[in-house]
Design an enzyme around this catalytic site. Structure first.
Site, PDB file in Angstrom:
ATOM      1  N   ASN A 126      17.719  49.830 137.240  1.00  0.00           N
ATOM      2  CA  ASN A 126      16.908  50.507 136.305  1.00  0.00           C
ATOM      3  C   ASN A 126      17.522  50.790 134.903  1.00  0.00           C
ATOM      4  OD1 ASN A 126      14.401  52.034 136.191  1.00  0.00           O
ATOM      5  ND2 ASN A 126      15.579  53.964 136.028  1.00  0.00           N
ATOM      6  N   LYS A 127      16.917  51.254 134.092  1.00  0.00           N
ATOM      7  CA  LYS A 127      17.286  51.662 132.901  1.00  0.00           C
ATOM      8  C   LYS A 127      18.777  52.029 132.695  1.00  0.00           C
ATOM      9  CE  LYS A 127      15.288  50.990 129.763  1.00  0.00           C
ATOM     10  NZ  LYS A 127      15.165  50.121 128.659  1.00  0.00           N
ATOM     11  N   ASP A 150      13.483  48.598 138.099  1.00  0.00           N
ATOM     12  CA  ASP A 150      12.897  47.477 137.458  1.00  0.00           C
ATOM     13  C   ASP A 150      13.019  46.210 138.510  1.00  0.00           C
ATOM     14  OD1 ASP A 150      13.680  49.325 135.030  1.00  0.00           O
ATOM     15  OD2 ASP A 150      12.343  47.346 134.357  1.00  0.00           O
ATOM     16  N   ARG A 169       5.830  47.942 128.097  1.00  0.00           N
ATOM     17  CA  ARG A 169       6.874  47.863 128.810  1.00  0.00           C
ATOM     18  C   ARG A 169       6.835  48.713 130.036  1.00  0.00           C
ATOM     19  NH1 ARG A 169       7.080  52.714 129.316  1.00  0.00           N
ATOM     20  NH2 ARG A 169       9.289  52.489 129.966  1.00  0.00           N
ATOM     21  N   GLY A 170       8.096  48.525 130.858  1.00  0.00           N
ATOM     22  CA  GLY A 170       8.112  49.349 132.427  1.00  0.00           C
ATOM     23  C   GLY A 170       7.522  48.116 133.185  1.00  0.00           C
ATOM     24  N   ALA A 171       8.333  48.063 134.267  1.00  0.00           N
ATOM     25  CA  ALA A 171       8.267  46.990 135.311  1.00  0.00           C
ATOM     26  C   ALA A 171       6.749  46.746 135.592  1.00  0.00           C
ATOM     27  CB  ALA A 171       9.240  47.010 136.257  1.00  0.00           C
ATOM     28  N   ARG A 176      10.961  38.613 129.335  1.00  0.00           N
ATOM     29  CA  ARG A 176      11.943  39.450 129.786  1.00  0.00           C
ATOM     30  C   ARG A 176      12.741  39.258 130.852  1.00  0.00           C
ATOM     31  NH1 ARG A 176      10.964  45.869 128.452  1.00  0.00           N
ATOM     32  NH2 ARG A 176      13.302  45.842 128.599  1.00  0.00           N
ATOM     33  N   GLN A 192      13.233  56.163 124.936  1.00  0.00           N
ATOM     34  CA  GLN A 192      11.815  56.247 125.703  1.00  0.00           C
ATOM     35  C   GLN A 192      11.536  57.593 126.361  1.00  0.00           C
ATOM     36  OE1 GLN A 192      13.398  52.757 126.897  1.00  0.00           O
ATOM     37  NE2 GLN A 192      11.506  51.617 126.884  1.00  0.00           N
TER      38      GLN A 192
HETATM   39  O1  MRU Z   1      12.931  48.749 128.837  1.00  0.00           O
HETATM   40  P1  MRU Z   1      11.881  49.278 129.739  1.00  0.00           P
HETATM   41  O2  MRU Z   1      11.186  50.120 128.722  1.00  0.00           O
HETATM   42  O3  MRU Z   1      10.676  48.370 130.187  1.00  0.00           O
HETATM   43  O4  MRU Z   1      12.163  49.887 131.113  1.00  0.00           O
HETATM   44  C1  MRU Z   1      11.834  50.755 131.783  1.00  0.00           C
HETATM   45  C2  MRU Z   1      12.364  51.330 132.895  1.00  0.00           C
HETATM   46  O5  MRU Z   1      13.468  51.016 133.093  1.00  0.00           O
HETATM   47  C3  MRU Z   1      11.614  52.010 133.831  1.00  0.00           C
HETATM   48  O6  MRU Z   1      12.336  53.121 134.462  1.00  0.00           O
HETATM   49  C4  MRU Z   1      11.205  50.943 134.933  1.00  0.00           C
HETATM   50  O7  MRU Z   1      10.814  49.871 134.452  1.00  0.00           O
HETATM   51  C5  MRU Z   1      10.533  51.745 136.138  1.00  0.00           C
HETATM   52  S1  MRU Z   1       8.878  51.581 135.713  1.00  0.00           S
HETATM   53  C6  MRU Z   1       7.826  52.724 136.502  1.00  0.00           C
END
Ligand code: MRU
Length: 358
Positions: A252-253, A242, A53-55, A90, A201
């Site tokens: 973002n999250k 993201d 996960r994470g963009a 996603r 997370q």
């Molecule tokens: O749902 P996730 O865990 O994929 O979301 C992660 C985030 O929101 C991060 O802040 C974002 O992807 C930045 S990654 C360096």
């Protein structure tokens, strides 16, 4: 970066077995498991279930997903269909579509015999590029932390949200990269880590990776950031992204927006760290960003380790209760002090982004 003193990246290709290796992030911090992705279906599943996960890491996994599709069946229709399924795995992080489109463009018209090599080289390139971009983000962001330290002459307190660390990228992280660079340079830093319900997370991943690099950090409940800012205990907020629109608005999250409001109210600088692969030049209105709604079980259940070392899930509220689990929100550009990118730091505005990237 390090786990138990050994250097890792979050994803790599194993030439011998022709599989993709990932760190299963759903098991961290309790168990460190390296998992094999053998098929494109495995890659899609890893993205959907958030083993990765994470963009930026979602983008890297999708690139390798195309490679796995080619290994499985080097057939145009199958690869096309796989690319569509990967993009749908996603919805919010733009890196996913960016990466699949780049892979498909690269292999278009390539002779059947050469397509695997071309795809594999491109997937590696996407990952290497992300690592380099994140390193540059770190060096650029380091200057901001250094300035605060030079004025304060005491530990710099940084608040970050969710995990925009190296585990969310290929290496270094986005929001954490300036922190790691400052720490390596000997600048005393301390990180406030939002736990980030519902998936925790921040607690499970950010605190874990900071501990492995020996960066001092403290986990706080998502709602604690505001009072810490009022008390002057946060010098700077750095979060990830993201999807960043050309307007400078940042998706973002979930909860990032509320942190930005609190930072604005307390004159705390609020920075977003992002590689250019996170920029979306097509959407102009943030209301058009697809916001992922995940299963409400993520809210009603919580996972942890019991006294016997077993990972367990428990239900924390009445089955009759309804829950809404939105995974992302948007922080308008007006609340963002600056964007830390691989090319430098710029204002969160259309003119600044165009000048830097177009
Ligand atoms: O749902 P996730 O865990 O994929 O979301 C992660 C985030 O929101 C991060 O802040 C974002 O992807 C930045 S990654 C360096």
């Amino acid at each position: 970066m390090k786990i138990e003193n050994k250097e890792y990246r979050t994803i790599w290709f194993d030439e011998q077995s022709q599989t993709v290796k990932i760190i299963d992030q759903t098991k961290l911090p309790h168990k460190f498991i390296i998992k094999d992705l053998k098929t494109v279906k495995d890659a899609i599943n890893a993205i959907k279930t958030m083993e990765v996960r994470g963009a930026p890491l979602i983008g890297g996994t999708a690139a390798y997903g195309i490679v796995l599709a080619i290994i499985e069946k080097n057939n145009d229709n199958f690869i096309q269909e796989s690319s569509k399924l990967l993009i749908q795995s996603r919805p919010t992080a733009i890196n996913l579509k960016w990466s699949v489109d780049r892979m498909m463009k690269k292999i278009l018209g390539t002779k059947n015999k050469e397509v695997l090599k071309v795809a594999l080289d491109e997937a590696k390139k996407i990952c290497n590029e992300d690592e380099n971009f994140c390193k540059s983000i770190g060096l650029n962001g380091l200057k901001i932390i250094e300035n605060i330290y030079n004025k304060k002459n005491d530990t710099v307190n940084i608040l970050t949200h969710c995990n925009a660390g190296w585990l969310a990228t290929i290496n270094w992280g986005t929001a954490t990269s300036p922190i790691y660079h400052a720490h390596k340079k000997g600048i005393p830093v301390h990180v406030w880590v939002d736990e980030t319900r519902p998936r925790n997370q921040g607690a499970n991943l950010t605190s874990f990776e900071l501990n492995e690099e020996e960066v001092p950090n403290t986990i706080i409940a998502d709602n604690t950031g505001g009072i810490l800012m009022q008390r002057g205990e946060v010098d700077i907020c750095i979060v990830g992204s993201d999807r960043t629109l050309s307007t400078g608005d940042v998706c973002n999250k979930i909860g990032t927006y509320l942190k930005a409001l609190a930072a604005h109210d307390n004159d705390v600088p609020f920075y977003v760290a992002l590689p250019s692969s996170t920029l979306d030049w097509n959407i102009n209105n943030f209301k058009d960003i697809p916001i992922e709604e995940r299963n409400s079980d993520e809210l009603s259940q919580i996972e942890g380790i019991d006294e016997d070392g077993k990972i367990k899930k428990v239900t924390i509220y009445s089955k009759k209760s309804k829950a809404l689990n939105l995974a992302f929100d948007v922080t308008p550009a007006k609340y963002i002090t600056g964007l830390i990118t691989e090319k430098g730091i710029c204002e969160a505005s259309s003119s600044a982004l165009h000048k830097m990237f177009k």
